[in-house]
Motif scaffolding. Structure first.
Motif, PDB file in Angstrom:
ATOM      1  N   VAL A  64       2.105  12.164 -17.033  1.00  0.00           N
ATOM      2  CA  VAL A  64       2.254  12.177 -15.573  1.00  0.00           C
ATOM      3  C   VAL A  64       2.536  10.765 -15.073  1.00  0.00           C
ATOM      4  CG1 VAL A  64       1.112  12.606 -13.368  1.00  0.00           C
ATOM      5  CG2 VAL A  64       0.714  14.139 -15.310  1.00  0.00           C
ATOM      6  N   ALA A  65       3.586  10.622 -14.246  1.00  0.00           N
ATOM      7  CA  ALA A  65       3.926   9.318 -13.678  1.00  0.00           C
ATOM      8  C   ALA A  65       3.702   9.278 -12.179  1.00  0.00           C
ATOM      9  CB  ALA A  65       5.375   8.974 -13.991  1.00  0.00           C
ATOM     10  N   ILE A  66       3.587  10.444 -11.550  1.00  0.00           N
ATOM     11  CA  ILE A  66       3.496  10.522 -10.088  1.00  0.00           C
ATOM     12  C   ILE A  66       2.227  11.266  -9.682  1.00  0.00           C
ATOM     13  CG2 ILE A  66       4.596  11.399  -7.993  1.00  0.00           C
ATOM     14  CD1 ILE A  66       7.277  11.174  -9.368  1.00  0.00           C
ATOM     15  N   GLY A  67       1.469  10.658  -8.781  1.00  0.00           N
ATOM     16  CA  GLY A  67       0.258  11.286  -8.272  1.00  0.00           C
ATOM     17  C   GLY A  67       0.324  11.450  -6.768  1.00  0.00           C
ATOM     18  N   VAL A  68      -0.261  12.540  -6.282  1.00  0.00           N
ATOM     19  CA  VAL A  68      -0.292  12.816  -4.846  1.00  0.00           C
ATOM     20  C   VAL A  68      -1.735  12.800  -4.369  1.00  0.00           C
ATOM     21  CG1 VAL A  68       0.242  14.499  -3.048  1.00  0.00           C
ATOM     22  CG2 VAL A  68       1.797  14.213  -4.985  1.00  0.00           C
ATOM     23  N   ILE A  69      -2.005  12.009  -3.342  1.00  0.00           N
ATOM     24  CA  ILE A  69      -3.349  11.928  -2.787  1.00  0.00           C
ATOM     25  C   ILE A  69      -3.405  12.730  -1.496  1.00  0.00           C
ATOM     26  CG2 ILE A  69      -5.120  10.400  -1.845  1.00  0.00           C
ATOM     27  CD1 ILE A  69      -4.083   8.179  -3.613  1.00  0.00           C
ATOM     28  N   ALA A  70      -4.235  13.769  -1.502  1.00  0.00           N
ATOM     29  CA  ALA A  70      -4.392  14.613  -0.310  1.00  0.00           C
ATOM     30  C   ALA A  70      -5.866  14.717   0.056  1.00  0.00           C
ATOM     31  CB  ALA A  70      -3.794  16.002  -0.547  1.00  0.00           C
ATOM     32  N   THR A  71      -6.591  13.652  -0.223  1.00  0.00           N
ATOM     33  CA  THR A  71      -8.025  13.619   0.043  1.00  0.00           C
ATOM     34  C   THR A  71      -8.285  13.063   1.443  1.00  0.00           C
ATOM     35  OG1 THR A  71      -8.268  11.335  -0.708  1.00  0.00           O
ATOM     36  CG2 THR A  71      -8.366  13.052  -2.393  1.00  0.00           C
ATOM     37  N   PRO A  72      -9.555  13.126   1.905  1.00  0.00           N
ATOM     38  CA  PRO A  72      -9.901  12.393   3.129  1.00  0.00           C
ATOM     39  C   PRO A  72      -9.719  10.888   2.908  1.00  0.00           C
ATOM     40  CG  PRO A  72     -11.623  13.973   2.567  1.00  0.00           C
ATOM     41  CD  PRO A  72     -10.689  13.909   1.399  1.00  0.00           C
ATOM     42  N   ALA A  73      -9.621  10.150   4.011  1.00  0.00           N
ATOM     43  CA  ALA A  73      -9.370   8.717   3.926  1.00  0.00           C
ATOM     44  C   ALA A  73     -10.445   7.998   3.111  1.00  0.00           C
ATOM     45  CB  ALA A  73      -9.285   8.123   5.337  1.00  0.00           C
ATOM     46  N   SER A  74     -11.675   8.467   3.232  1.00  0.00           N
ATOM     47  CA  SER A  74     -12.786   7.771   2.592  1.00  0.00           C
ATOM     48  C   SER A  74     -12.654   7.748   1.072  1.00  0.00           C
ATOM     49  CB  SER A  74     -14.109   8.433   2.987  1.00  0.00           C
ATOM     50  OG  SER A  74     -14.071   9.817   2.694  1.00  0.00           O
ATOM     51  N   ALA A  75     -11.999   8.750   0.503  1.00  0.00           N
ATOM     52  CA  ALA A  75     -11.906   8.828  -0.954  1.00  0.00           C
ATOM     53  C   ALA A  75     -10.614   8.232  -1.489  1.00  0.00           C
ATOM     54  CB  ALA A  75     -12.019  10.287  -1.405  1.00  0.00           C
ATOM     55  N   ALA A  76      -9.652   7.967  -0.610  1.00  0.00           N
ATOM     56  CA  ALA A  76      -8.292   7.684  -1.062  1.00  0.00           C
ATOM     57  C   ALA A  76      -8.193   6.438  -1.943  1.00  0.00           C
ATOM     58  CB  ALA A  76      -7.364   7.555   0.141  1.00  0.00           C
ATOM     59  N   GLN A  77      -8.856   5.353  -1.545  1.00  0.00           N
ATOM     60  CA  GLN A  77      -8.727   4.121  -2.319  1.00  0.00           C
ATOM     61  C   GLN A  77      -9.289   4.291  -3.721  1.00  0.00           C
ATOM     62  OE1 GLN A  77      -7.186   0.958  -1.456  1.00  0.00           O
ATOM     63  NE2 GLN A  77      -7.368   1.023  -3.681  1.00  0.00           N
ATOM     64  N   ASP A  78     -10.432   4.980  -3.806  1.00  0.00           N
ATOM     65  CA  ASP A  78     -11.030   5.203  -5.119  1.00  0.00           C
ATOM     66  C   ASP A  78     -10.119   6.052  -5.995  1.00  0.00           C
ATOM     67  OD1 ASP A  78     -13.226   5.051  -7.023  1.00  0.00           O
ATOM     68  OD2 ASP A  78     -13.473   7.197  -6.635  1.00  0.00           O
ATOM     69  N   VAL A  79      -9.546   7.092  -5.400  1.00  0.00           N
ATOM     70  CA  VAL A  79      -8.623   7.953  -6.156  1.00  0.00           C
ATOM     71  C   VAL A  79      -7.431   7.139  -6.633  1.00  0.00           C
ATOM     72  CG1 VAL A  79      -6.999   9.874  -5.949  1.00  0.00           C
ATOM     73  CG2 VAL A  79      -9.304  10.090  -4.990  1.00  0.00           C
ATOM     74  N   ALA A  80      -6.905   6.297  -5.745  1.00  0.00           N
ATOM     75  CA  ALA A  80      -5.747   5.479  -6.118  1.00  0.00           C
ATOM     76  C   ALA A  80      -6.095   4.557  -7.291  1.00  0.00           C
ATOM     77  CB  ALA A  80      -5.275   4.667  -4.920  1.00  0.00           C
ATOM     78  N   ASP A  81      -7.263   3.939  -7.215  1.00  0.00           N
ATOM     79  CA  ASP A  81      -7.683   3.040  -8.289  1.00  0.00           C
ATOM     80  C   ASP A  81      -7.717   3.775  -9.629  1.00  0.00           C
ATOM     81  OD1 ASP A  81      -7.945   1.036  -6.445  1.00  0.00           O
ATOM     82  OD2 ASP A  81     -10.121   1.202  -6.250  1.00  0.00           O
ATOM     83  N   GLN A  82      -8.292   4.953  -9.602  1.00  0.00           N
ATOM     84  CA  GLN A  82      -8.412   5.706 -10.855  1.00  0.00           C
ATOM     85  C   GLN A  82      -7.062   6.201 -11.337  1.00  0.00           C
ATOM     86  OE1 GLN A  82     -11.736   7.372 -12.093  1.00  0.00           O
ATOM     87  NE2 GLN A  82     -12.984   7.230 -10.218  1.00  0.00           N
ATOM     88  N   MET A  83      -6.182   6.527 -10.401  1.00  0.00           N
ATOM     89  CA  MET A  83      -4.834   6.925 -10.802  1.00  0.00           C
ATOM     90  C   MET A  83      -4.144   5.778 -11.535  1.00  0.00           C
ATOM     91  SD  MET A  83      -3.187   9.083  -7.642  1.00  0.00           S
ATOM     92  CE  MET A  83      -3.426  10.865  -7.486  1.00  0.00           C
ATOM     93  N   VAL A  84      -4.254   4.585 -10.965  1.00  0.00           N
ATOM     94  CA  VAL A  84      -3.634   3.421 -11.586  1.00  0.00           C
ATOM     95  C   VAL A  84      -4.240   3.185 -12.962  1.00  0.00           C
ATOM     96  CG1 VAL A  84      -3.329   0.938 -11.431  1.00  0.00           C
ATOM     97  CG2 VAL A  84      -3.036   2.358  -9.393  1.00  0.00           C
ATOM     98  N   GLU A  85      -5.548   3.291 -13.008  1.00  0.00           N
ATOM     99  CA  GLU A  85      -6.277   3.126 -14.258  1.00  0.00           C
ATOM    100  C   GLU A  85      -5.782   4.099 -15.328  1.00  0.00           C
ATOM    101  OE1 GLU A  85      -9.761   1.570 -16.431  1.00  0.00           O
ATOM    102  OE2 GLU A  85      -9.229   1.143 -14.341  1.00  0.00           O
ATOM    103  N   ALA A  86      -5.486   5.326 -14.866  1.00  0.00           N
ATOM    104  CA  ALA A  86      -5.063   6.370 -15.805  1.00  0.00           C
ATOM    105  C   ALA A  86      -3.607   6.208 -16.223  1.00  0.00           C
ATOM    106  CB  ALA A  86      -5.284   7.750 -15.192  1.00  0.00           C
ATOM    107  N   GLY A  87      -2.881   5.313 -15.533  1.00  0.00           N
ATOM    108  CA  GLY A  87      -1.511   5.061 -15.953  1.00  0.00           C
ATOM    109  C   GLY A  87      -0.436   5.513 -14.981  1.00  0.00           C
ATOM    110  N   ILE A  88      -0.861   6.066 -13.850  1.00  0.00           N
ATOM    111  CA  ILE A  88       0.117   6.508 -12.844  1.00  0.00           C
ATOM    112  C   ILE A  88       0.682   5.295 -12.123  1.00  0.00           C
ATOM    113  CG2 ILE A  88       0.297   7.649 -10.593  1.00  0.00           C
ATOM    114  CD1 ILE A  88      -1.499   9.843 -11.665  1.00  0.00           C
ATOM    115  N   ARG A  89       2.004   5.277 -11.941  1.00  0.00           N
ATOM    116  CA  ARG A  89       2.628   4.111 -11.310  1.00  0.00           C
ATOM    117  C   ARG A  89       3.384   4.430 -10.027  1.00  0.00           C
ATOM    118  NH1 ARG A  89       5.733   0.632 -15.589  1.00  0.00           N
ATOM    119  NH2 ARG A  89       6.798   2.614 -15.913  1.00  0.00           N
ATOM    120  N   SER A  90       3.326   5.687  -9.582  1.00  0.00           N
ATOM    121  CA  SER A  90       3.953   6.065  -8.316  1.00  0.00           C
ATOM    122  C   SER A  90       3.016   7.017  -7.581  1.00  0.00           C
ATOM    123  CB  SER A  90       5.300   6.754  -8.541  1.00  0.00           C
ATOM    124  OG  SER A  90       6.225   5.852  -9.114  1.00  0.00           O
ATOM    125  N   ILE A  91       2.688   6.668  -6.340  1.00  0.00           N
ATOM    126  CA  ILE A  91       1.699   7.442  -5.585  1.00  0.00           C
ATOM    127  C   ILE A  91       2.259   7.841  -4.237  1.00  0.00           C
ATOM    128  CG2 ILE A  91      -0.565   7.347  -4.460  1.00  0.00           C
ATOM    129  CD1 ILE A  91      -1.483   5.419  -6.648  1.00  0.00           C
TER     130      ILE A  91
END
Lengths: 231, 231
Positions: free
Chosen positions: A163-190
């Motif tokens: 997977v290279a692309i991730g979509v964040i559809a969470t509340p604002a409070s969770a978004a940064q954490d989700v993004a961090d983990q996506m990057v950590e997991a190797g996703i480079r397009s959000i």
DNA sequence: AGGACTTTGTGAACGGGAGAACAAACTGAG
DNA sequence: CTCAGTTTGTTCTCCCGTTCACAAAGTCCT
């Protein structure tokens, strides 16, 4: 979406990927619009179209359209116009939607549901391989034929499906954490639908869609119109 | 959102609405972002902030932020920064979100559901007064506490509530017809989620949100990244 | 009061995109 | 083959937006 026999394959190979460098960002943003207009024309059985017609269908100026297409190469014929099917393939290839893009969606609320069910993704080469949510109550729920899984499974899923692309559809409070983990997991397009600015390392692309911002821009112009009307 | 006692009301009245002419479009598009960042700061109890801080929260350059704000007036204090609450009110007033905007949503599919339930509208002065759908099977359904009504009821609803903004969440095939009827009913600002370019008369504003286009733009850049990595 | 320090507001330079306009290239008729 | 007609690809100019850099204007400490 595969190259058809009879297409000018010679030209295609003459224009290898590396010659497609530095397409202006504004043009890149319009290519999907042209692609959709061309698809509509194909569905209508149109074989050829002029820049004027295509521009009208895409809602832009014909000069701008021609200039945009010129960044890709010379795919038209002077005095005739463009071969609809051929041009469509060229744009699709340039954007990259001729290949399959596995996508994960995180946050299966109202918006996540809508995104998971959105047919426009599938038809353009985007395949939702996983739906993730941090809320245990949502596990096991089935949305659009896909099981909702634990957000903690992100990394193995990304690795397994590439997977290279991730979509964040969470509340604002969770978004940064989700993004961090996506990057950590190797996703480079959000693609971020959460109403917050997320920060990511260099090399990671983020695009933001904010529904309320669009309405606010409309409201501004509406307010102007109304105050002018009363003046 | 009401003006607080102690605010520089003198300045406010000195800058009447007509002095707010010709704000660049690019700036208008960023004002809602600043507004959201300021709201977050207010919620955190921050009373004052510098352009640097606010720019970081909004994800822009501080020089750009200052220039944007300068189009509204001089609401900062040199050597100190901006009064968060005061600036927030000024931006909200400029955009027009201090007033109440009645909105209708047409097309109650997956996306319509999500939009109807989206709390970000309500909290920014947008009030969904009606949900409309052409499909008789959806009538009587209740979404987000609002009854789904017949699309034919559009005109009386617009007249009764003074609706100025309409949201199109229908399939592409229905969008142009819906837009025509919205214009007919008196709506002059349209937010279009359908993947098609709709045409409207002069004086009507249309903004378009296309979920798959955003993904395609990401795919283009991702493709570039991957081909560079292998080169 | 005065001077060091901070931060805003803005003038000016710079870069990129939009649109007009035209030369190049192709078709088709005679 | 030639010429009129059509449409693309591209050059040139203009305008909008971004960014730099600094003067103006305030605060705070002594």
């Amino acid at each position: 979406m595969a190259p058809l026999p009879g297409w000018k394959v010679g030209l295609v190979s003459a224009r290898t990927a590396d010659s497609a460098r530095d397409i202006p960002e504004a043009t890149v943003a319009r290519l999907p619009v042209y692609l959709r207009a061309l698809t509509t024309l194909v569905d209508n059985g149109t074989a050829t179209c002029s820049s004027e017609e295509l521009a009208a269908a895409a809602g832009v100026n014909s000069a701008k359209l021609r200039k945009d297409l010129s960044y890709l190469g010379s795919y038209g014929t002077r005095g005739v116009g463009y071969d609809v099917d051929y041009l469509r393939y060229q744009i699709a290839r340039e954007i990259g939607v001729t290949q399959d893009w596995p996508v994960v969606i995180v946050g299966i609320g109202n918006l996540g549901h809508a995104l998971a069910n959105f047919s426009g993704f599938r038809s353009r080469g985007f395949r939702v391989v996983a739906l993730l949510d941090a809320d245990p109550d949502r596990r096991g729920e089935r949305v659009a034929g896909i099981d909702v899984r634990d957000f903690a499974d992100l990394e193995p899923i990304v690795r397994e499906h590439g997977v290279a692309i991730g979509v964040i559809a969470t509340p604002a409070s969770a978004a940064q954490d989700v993004a961090d983990q996506m990057v950590e997991a190797g996703i480079r397009s959000i693609l971020n639908f959460a109403p917050i600015v997320i920060s990511v390392p260099d090399g990671v692309d983020v695009r933001k869609v904010d529904l309320s911002i669009e309405l606010q821009i409309l409201a501004y112009h509406e307010q102007r119109k109304q105050s002018e009307a009363t003046a």
